[in-house]
Design an enzyme around this catalytic site. Sequence first.
Site, PDB file in Angstrom:
ATOM      1  N   LYS A 222      29.757  -0.183 -16.352  1.00 51.00           N
ATOM      2  CA  LYS A 222      30.863   0.693 -15.367  1.00 51.00           C
ATOM      3  C   LYS A 222      32.206   0.092 -15.531  1.00 51.00           C
ATOM      4  O   LYS A 222      32.286  -1.104 -16.288  1.00 51.00           O
ATOM      5  CB  LYS A 222      30.610   0.653 -13.929  1.00 51.00           C
ATOM      6  CG  LYS A 222      29.291   1.808 -13.933  1.00 51.00           C
ATOM      7  CD  LYS A 222      29.174   2.010 -12.273  1.00 51.00           C
ATOM      8  CE  LYS A 222      28.083   3.049 -12.188  1.00 51.00           C
ATOM      9  NZ  LYS A 222      27.691   3.311 -10.636  1.00 51.00           N
ATOM     10  N   ARG A 256      19.882  -0.399 -11.656  1.00 51.54           N
ATOM     11  CA  ARG A 256      20.073   0.815 -12.414  1.00 51.54           C
ATOM     12  C   ARG A 256      20.760   0.323 -13.581  1.00 51.54           C
ATOM     13  O   ARG A 256      21.888   0.171 -13.731  1.00 51.54           O
ATOM     14  CB  ARG A 256      20.855   1.876 -11.685  1.00 51.54           C
ATOM     15  CG  ARG A 256      20.605   3.125 -12.405  1.00 51.54           C
ATOM     16  CD  ARG A 256      21.380   4.235 -11.446  1.00 51.54           C
ATOM     17  NE  ARG A 256      21.288   5.442 -12.100  1.00 51.54           N
ATOM     18  CZ  ARG A 256      22.429   5.968 -13.162  1.00 51.54           C
ATOM     19  NH1 ARG A 256      23.249   4.964 -13.479  1.00 51.54           N
ATOM     20  NH2 ARG A 256      22.257   6.928 -13.426  1.00 51.54           N
TER      21      ARG A 256
HETATM   22  N1  HH2 Z   1      25.837   5.707 -11.252  1.00 51.78           N
HETATM   23  C1  HH2 Z   1      25.994   6.717 -12.042  1.00 51.78           C
HETATM   24  C2  HH2 Z   1      24.942   7.806 -12.088  1.00 51.78           C
HETATM   25  N2  HH2 Z   1      24.030   7.885 -10.880  1.00 51.78           N
HETATM   26  N3  HH2 Z   1      22.979   6.980  -8.968  1.00 51.78           N
HETATM   27  C3  HH2 Z   1      22.804   5.846  -8.066  1.00 51.78           C
HETATM   28  N4  HH2 Z   1      22.189   5.825  -7.231  1.00 51.78           N
HETATM   29  N5  HH2 Z   1      23.682   4.755  -8.426  1.00 51.78           N
HETATM   30  C4  HH2 Z   1      24.521   4.641  -9.221  1.00 51.78           C
HETATM   31  O1  HH2 Z   1      25.473   3.348  -9.325  1.00 51.78           O
HETATM   32  C5  HH2 Z   1      24.756   5.752 -10.332  1.00 51.78           C
HETATM   33  C6  HH2 Z   1      23.938   6.834 -10.079  1.00 51.78           C
HETATM   34  C7  HH2 Z   1      26.864   6.538 -13.256  1.00 51.78           C
HETATM   35  O2  HH2 Z   1      26.315   6.105 -14.434  1.00 51.78           O
HETATM   36  P1  HH2 Z   1      25.642   7.056 -15.649  1.00 51.78           P
HETATM   37  O3  HH2 Z   1      24.368   7.894 -14.987  1.00 51.78           O
HETATM   38  O4  HH2 Z   1      25.626   5.869 -16.716  1.00 51.78           O
HETATM   39  O5  HH2 Z   1      26.983   7.910 -15.917  1.00 51.78           O
HETATM   40  P2  HH2 Z   1      27.278   9.413 -15.823  1.00 51.78           P
HETATM   41  O6  HH2 Z   1      27.298   9.872 -14.196  1.00 51.78           O
HETATM   42  O7  HH2 Z   1      28.623   9.608 -16.425  1.00 51.78           O
HETATM   43  O8  HH2 Z   1      26.099  10.261 -16.388  1.00 51.78           O
END
Ligand code: HH2
Length: 277
Positions: A222, A256
């Site tokens: 992040k 995660r």
């Molecule tokens: N972070 C992201 C997405 N979903 N869900 C939970 N529970 N906690 C988190 O910290 C979280 C999440 C963001 O990361 P990523 O899925 O890699 O990116 P994007 O939202 O751009 O798909």
Amino acid sequence: MTEILRCGRFELPLGRPLVMGVVNVTPDSFYDGGRYGTPQAAIVQARRLAEEGADLLDLGGESSRPGAAPVTAAEELARILPVLEGVADLRLPVSVDTTKPEVMRIALAHGAAMINDITALAAPGALELVAASDAAVCLMHMQGSPRTMQADPVYADVTAEVREFLAARAAACVAGGIARDRIVVDPGFGFGKTVAHNLTLLARLGEIAALGFPVLAGWSRKSSLGRITGRPADDRLAASIAAAMLAAQRGARIVRVHDVAATRDALAVLAAVEGSG
Ligand code: HH2
């Protein structure tokens, strides 16, 4: 805290931190957007993460990064359903990262073992849908919405406010028929938080864990890590592992991550040290 997490037909022991491997079937996720943009590529990646030792997978069909374009339920389903089906033989719990009840309903019918909702089941009907299933739920805190959340997040006491929100949403879930051992809470690192807010929440994660629900922590790649190290998302593996370790030491039961093998190695060192004291 419960010793197991009930997650659809799975029971996950919470004695050591679990590793949730992220698979985004999106063109625009902040780190893996476009890498696994086709279901075929996403299935290959999901299988790779399973081989690397993921305890569960988190499948996303819509990016939540600041300013990401919204996606219809039909598009989200078209992205994730082939992957859900394509990994069914792995016998690994699959979480679906969505805010839409329509997506939840169909994903649950296709075997999703957890609903990971960055809005903590805010949409009308979402809580009832999860309650009627046997799936687990991850309730995440976010200030604002993905479109606006990073504009100017403000808290008097970020840890207390996040804790109170998560306690209230967990209580609503229990009152609505979701058993305590199906509930996970998540402070939502990067969701309506400055770098300073994220660091405070990480330092004081124990106060969130004290709610008595397993805590999920998502720091992987992040932008806060970019601000600290000066590195782009592609070069944030070491920083991501450091954050996952710090979260685990402060009580996170699920991390995660995009990088399962490296995170597992780091957590194995932590477990070895903790077991030798
Ligand atoms: N972070 C992201 C997405 N979903 N869900 C939970 N529970 N906690 C988190 O910290 C979280 C999440 C963001 O990361 P990523 O899925 O890699 O990116 P994007 O939202 O751009 O798909």
